[in-house]
Design an enzyme around this catalytic site. Structure first.
Site, PDB file in Angstrom:
ATOM      1  N   GLU A 180       0.966  -1.304  -0.140  1.00 35.14           N
ATOM      2  CA  GLU A 180       0.071   0.105  -0.139  1.00 35.14           C
ATOM      3  C   GLU A 180       0.944   1.180   0.088  1.00 35.14           C
ATOM      4  OE1 GLU A 180      -3.875   1.549   2.660  1.00 35.14           O
ATOM      5  OE2 GLU A 180      -2.173   0.496   3.539  1.00 35.14           O
ATOM      6  N   LYS A 228      -9.759   1.190  -2.623  1.00 33.18           N
ATOM      7  CA  LYS A 228      -9.936   0.603  -1.147  1.00 33.18           C
ATOM      8  C   LYS A 228     -11.479   0.825  -0.618  1.00 33.18           C
ATOM      9  CE  LYS A 228      -7.746   0.775   3.244  1.00 33.18           C
ATOM     10  NZ  LYS A 228      -6.785   1.444   3.988  1.00 33.18           N
ATOM     11  N   CYS A 249      -5.168  -3.473   2.755  1.00 36.63           N
ATOM     12  CA  CYS A 249      -4.922  -3.349   4.134  1.00 36.63           C
ATOM     13  C   CYS A 249      -6.051  -3.592   4.946  1.00 36.63           C
ATOM     14  CB  CYS A 249      -4.111  -2.004   4.228  1.00 36.63           C
ATOM     15  SG  CYS A 249      -3.558  -1.691   5.928  1.00 36.63           S
TER      16      CYS A 249
END
Length: 265
Positions: free
Chosen positions: A40, A110, A151
């Site tokens: 990330e 995301k 993440c």
């Protein structure tokens, strides 16, 4: 399929971060990897005031990694970057996947944003500056289905179940900048759980070490098989780890322990 996960310590020097990422990709290619995964915010993880100007998918960041994929002849998952968002106050935290020819094969934004307040430890509200994506994404890599996440998505198992069932993924990828205080207890446990419950390989590429301002990432990038066995794990430094994925073994596990086929909900 041979895969590599790349672990780096991105800081406030974007040019240096990109150069390191390119070096790690070259090492992955030299090791025979078909696919390499970066963490990330590969290009910048530093003070907000110095963050790079958000870019479109085909901006400097995308062009850099498209060129790397084409020059090295491998599939490249470019971690994530600051993509131009829906308004002036928000960006997207976006992953790009490039094929061996440098063509963009997938874009994922995301979905789950890290809004956490732990007194005396951390105060972080990703949603103040990042807009959430809305759609799961699976990309076909030469006949193998790769489900994308970033993440904090790791804590939401329903996303991975959708990738494995609706998207027919057999590989799940997790580029991350997982904080040290949660990573020590949760990183490996959650990764192995996602592998076991979805009977998928998991490729997790993390940031490592200290970043500005006052942030420490856990690292321990790893590759996990569908039985939950860690095939490879990175030490606490900038490096790559490589593993060969036995895709017929995945089919055997799903046949002998048919938990996906037996689900009721």
């Amino acid at each position: 399929m041979r895969v590599a996960v790349c672990q780096l310590n991105a800081r406030e020097d974007r040019s240096a971060n990109l150069a390191t990422a390119r070096e790690l990709l070259a090492r992955a290619a030299d090791a025979g990897a078909d696919l390499a995964v970066l963490p990330e915010y590969t290009d910048y993880l530093g003070p907000g005031a110095g963050a790079p100007k958000p870019e479109p998918v085909d901006g400097e960041f995308g062009t850099f990694f498209a060129d790397a994929a084409r020059e090295l002849g491998i599939w490249v998952h470019a971690g994530s970057f600051h993509e131009t968002g829906p308004d002036a106050e928000h960006i997207y935290n976006t992953s790009l996947v490039f094929n061996r020819g440098g063509e963009l094969a997938a874009t994922y934004r995301k979905i789950h944003l890290y809004d956490v307040e732990i007194p005396g430890k951390v105060s972080f509200h990703e949603s103040r500056t990042v807009a959430a994506g809305t759609a799961p994404v699976v990309v076909d890599i030469e006949g193998t289905r790769l489900g994308l996440s970033i993440c904090y998505d790791l804590r939401f198992p329903e996303l991975y179940r959708a990738l494995a069932t609706d998207g027919e993924a057999t590989l799940l990828v997790v580029p991350a900048a997982f904080m040290a205080h949660t990573g020590r207890d949760h990183w490996e446990v959650l990764l192995r759980a996602r592998a076991i419950e979805n009977q998928c390989y998991v490729l997790a590429a993390g940031q490592i070490g200290n970043h500005e301002p006052g942030r420490t990432c856990f690292g321990r990038s790893m590759i996990i098989d569908p039985w939950g066995t860690v095939l490879a794990q990175a030490p606490d430094t900038t490096t790559i780890v490589v593993a060969d994925l036995d895709l017929p073994r995945l089919d055997t596990i799903r046949l002998e322990l048919p938990s996906l086929a037996n689900r009721r909900l």
